[in-house]
Enzyme design. Sequence first.
Site, PDB file in Angstrom:
ATOM      1  N   LYS A  26      17.236   1.033   3.649  1.00 36.66           N
ATOM      2  CA  LYS A  26      17.111   0.052   2.560  1.00 36.66           C
ATOM      3  C   LYS A  26      18.491  -0.497   2.246  1.00 36.66           C
ATOM      4  CE  LYS A  26      13.743  -1.545   0.023  1.00 36.66           C
ATOM      5  NZ  LYS A  26      12.344  -1.675   0.466  1.00 36.66           N
ATOM      6  N   LYS A  33       6.742   5.957   4.760  1.00 38.58           N
ATOM      7  CA  LYS A  33       5.797   4.846   4.918  1.00 38.58           C
ATOM      8  C   LYS A  33       5.587   4.516   6.394  1.00 38.58           C
ATOM      9  CE  LYS A  33       6.812   1.983   1.718  1.00 38.58           C
ATOM     10  NZ  LYS A  33       7.479   0.935   0.940  1.00 38.58           N
TER      11      LYS A  33
HETATM   12  P1  NAD Z   1       9.767 -10.384  -5.932  1.00 45.62           P
HETATM   13  O1  NAD Z   1      11.175 -10.523  -6.329  1.00 45.62           O
HETATM   14  O2  NAD Z   1       9.188 -11.420  -5.014  1.00 45.62           O
HETATM   15  O3  NAD Z   1       8.810 -10.317  -7.213  1.00 45.62           O
HETATM   16  C1  NAD Z   1       8.946  -9.412  -8.261  1.00 45.62           C
HETATM   17  C2  NAD Z   1       8.323 -10.042  -9.486  1.00 45.62           C
HETATM   18  O4  NAD Z   1       8.303  -9.088 -10.554  1.00 45.62           O
HETATM   19  C3  NAD Z   1       9.096 -11.259  -9.983  1.00 45.62           C
HETATM   20  O5  NAD Z   1       8.209 -12.336 -10.178  1.00 45.62           O
HETATM   21  C4  NAD Z   1       9.706 -10.772 -11.297  1.00 45.62           C
HETATM   22  O6  NAD Z   1       9.880 -11.810 -12.246  1.00 45.62           O
HETATM   23  C5  NAD Z   1       8.666  -9.754 -11.745  1.00 45.62           C
HETATM   24  N1  NAD Z   1       9.178  -8.802 -12.733  1.00 45.62           N
HETATM   25  C6  NAD Z   1      10.411  -8.271 -12.858  1.00 45.62           C
HETATM   26  N2  NAD Z   1      10.479  -7.428 -13.896  1.00 45.62           N
HETATM   27  C7  NAD Z   1       9.251  -7.434 -14.468  1.00 45.62           C
HETATM   28  C8  NAD Z   1       8.686  -6.770 -15.587  1.00 45.62           C
HETATM   29  N3  NAD Z   1       9.403  -5.931 -16.346  1.00 45.62           N
HETATM   30  N4  NAD Z   1       7.375  -6.989 -15.870  1.00 45.62           N
HETATM   31  C9  NAD Z   1       6.635  -7.828 -15.122  1.00 45.62           C
HETATM   32  N5  NAD Z   1       7.120  -8.486 -14.052  1.00 45.62           N
HETATM   33  C10 NAD Z   1       8.417  -8.295 -13.727  1.00 45.62           C
HETATM   34  O7  NAD Z   1       9.638  -8.919  -5.315  1.00 45.62           O
HETATM   35  P2  NAD Z   1       8.535  -8.384  -4.309  1.00 45.62           P
HETATM   36  O8  NAD Z   1       9.035  -8.580  -2.929  1.00 45.62           O
HETATM   37  O9  NAD Z   1       7.214  -8.909  -4.699  1.00 45.62           O
HETATM   38  O10 NAD Z   1       8.617  -6.809  -4.605  1.00 45.62           O
HETATM   39  C11 NAD Z   1       7.923  -6.208  -5.682  1.00 45.62           C
HETATM   40  C12 NAD Z   1       7.815  -4.718  -5.444  1.00 45.62           C
HETATM   41  O11 NAD Z   1       7.144  -4.487  -4.200  1.00 45.62           O
HETATM   42  C13 NAD Z   1       9.153  -3.985  -5.331  1.00 45.62           C
HETATM   43  O12 NAD Z   1       8.991  -2.679  -5.851  1.00 45.62           O
HETATM   44  C14 NAD Z   1       9.378  -3.914  -3.833  1.00 45.62           C
HETATM   45  O13 NAD Z   1      10.227  -2.848  -3.465  1.00 45.62           O
HETATM   46  C15 NAD Z   1       7.948  -3.659  -3.367  1.00 45.62           C
HETATM   47  N6  NAD Z   1       7.713  -4.018  -1.957  1.00 45.62           N
HETATM   48  C16 NAD Z   1       7.956  -5.275  -1.494  1.00 45.62           C
HETATM   49  C17 NAD Z   1       7.694  -5.569  -0.155  1.00 45.62           C
HETATM   50  C18 NAD Z   1       7.855  -6.966   0.401  1.00 45.62           C
HETATM   51  O14 NAD Z   1       7.430  -7.201   1.548  1.00 45.62           O
HETATM   52  N7  NAD Z   1       8.414  -7.909  -0.321  1.00 45.62           N
HETATM   53  C19 NAD Z   1       7.216  -4.573   0.705  1.00 45.62           C
HETATM   54  C20 NAD Z   1       6.967  -3.296   0.186  1.00 45.62           C
HETATM   55  C21 NAD Z   1       7.222  -3.030  -1.146  1.00 45.62           C
END
Ligand code: NAD
Length: 475
Positions: A111, A99
């Site tokens: 990570k 990335k």
């Molecule tokens: P987060 O914890 O803020 O949110 C995740 C959400 O998904 C929560 O609201 C949770 O309740 C929901 N969830 C969990 N299981 C679920 C299911 N089975 N069905 C539907 N919803 C479900 O996490 P985030 O930071 O938003 O990260 C989400 C994804 O994005 C992850 O894969 C993470 O690796 C990726 N990501 C995050 C960032 C970042 O800046 N936070 C950057 C790049 C990638």
Amino acid sequence: MSKNQNKTGSYSFFNCIEKNFDKAARFISIEKGLLEQIKACNSVYRMHFPVKIGKEIKVIEAYRVQHSHHKLPCKGGIRYSMKVNQDEVMTLAALMTYKCAIVDVPFGGAKGGIKIDPQTISSENIEKITRRYTSELIKKNFIGPGIDVPAPDYGTGEREMSWIFDTFLSLRSGDVDALACVTGKPVSQGGVRGRKEATGLGVFYGIRELCHVKEDMYSVGLDVGLVGKKIIIQGLGNVGYHAASFFHESGAIIIALAEREGAIYNEKGLNVSKVFLHLKNNGSILNFPEATNIENTEKALELECDILIPAALENVIHKNNANRIKAKIIGEAANGPITPEADEILDKKGVIIVPDIYLNAGGVTVSYFEWLKNLSHVRYGRMEKKFRENVNAEFLKVIETVCKKKISIEEKKMILRGPREIDLVRSGLEDTMINGFHKIRDLKKSLKIENMRTAAFVLSINKIIDSYEKLGIFP
Ligand code: NAD
């Protein structure tokens, strides 16, 4: 069954990335051993530490993986979830390497993960665990502005990042660059404006760019532009919520939102901020007044729509449901939401998949801006804002005199305004996402690569090879 598949015929998460890497390697002529070096995880730190929770001592399992040291520091989020394991953290670290290369962010991938469920632990105990984890990282030299810089991920946010910074500072007092040991901090503690929503906004920019390419839109039978496109988003956390808000504001129609407990649907569109308020007040998105409940949350992925955005966790689209997915475009906001088997099925169906290693790079891009801000010890825009406003005022005078045009107060405000930190961060992010998209697309076309994921990997691996060559490590 290949040697990378387990007994059930599925790939481990790390093997999924290796499989994607190998597909891209077909387009790269370099010695196999060197490709193996790029693929391998450089350092894996698995730890167990005790934390007193109530009257009991709990042993906590945690990880930090540095996938690549070809650029330093390493960079990557920290995840809190009961599903955390070594394979998952290694994979997410590898994704970070690829990335960062795509969006020209000069970091190696890393990570972290702690195997806890933050929803069932009090914030005092989450703080204890976070602080202990940070001191374990310090002990082993796995954190620092020039070594390895964590950020938020699934289950973590600004609060955890500020505890990490505070713990680092207390053990490294006098380090003038200590603020740069972690990103995703609150603005009041050295964070940068625009980091919180950066990943979701990056997802929006990437998909918007795709929707403006006539050839690609026609290939899946859609009109050009984002307005009126029907979108489904899974996960209403940091990434999903902000992406949904930006899509909603731009005129797209969010027809369904899915969370752990179930999904909600309204063909005419859901008001994202109202849904979020409902979630905050009720602890669930279900029973939102202007929508129909879908009890089985996974079924929401299979609804008719133009764009599907999985923004929760990995492997949610797999060989058993891929055939039922009706979306024409899938934007991977989450990391690894599609398994390799599902990828092949969707490819055959002609679905455009915008891959995670590009699409969710907005977070690390703005984390890079935050790291630079911390190292330069100055807020973006501080030096040039007033200067820009003065130049703009002179420019305005010339327009009014030469053109003899009356300029309204609103127009004047717009012309005179110097750049604020948020303007610079967002324009930097937008430019990065637009450039990244076209570099991947151009490469896909010029090398006749089958899909965007493989093209993104080719772009990324070539950039990593370039950096190794510049270091003089590769012959
Ligand atoms: P987060 O914890 O803020 O949110 C995740 C959400 O998904 C929560 O609201 C949770 O309740 C929901 N969830 C969990 N299981 C679920 C299911 N089975 N069905 C539907 N919803 C479900 O996490 P985030 O930071 O938003 O990260 C989400 C994804 O994005 C992850 O894969 C993470 O690796 C990726 N990501 C995050 C960032 C970042 O800046 N936070 C950057 C790049 C990638």
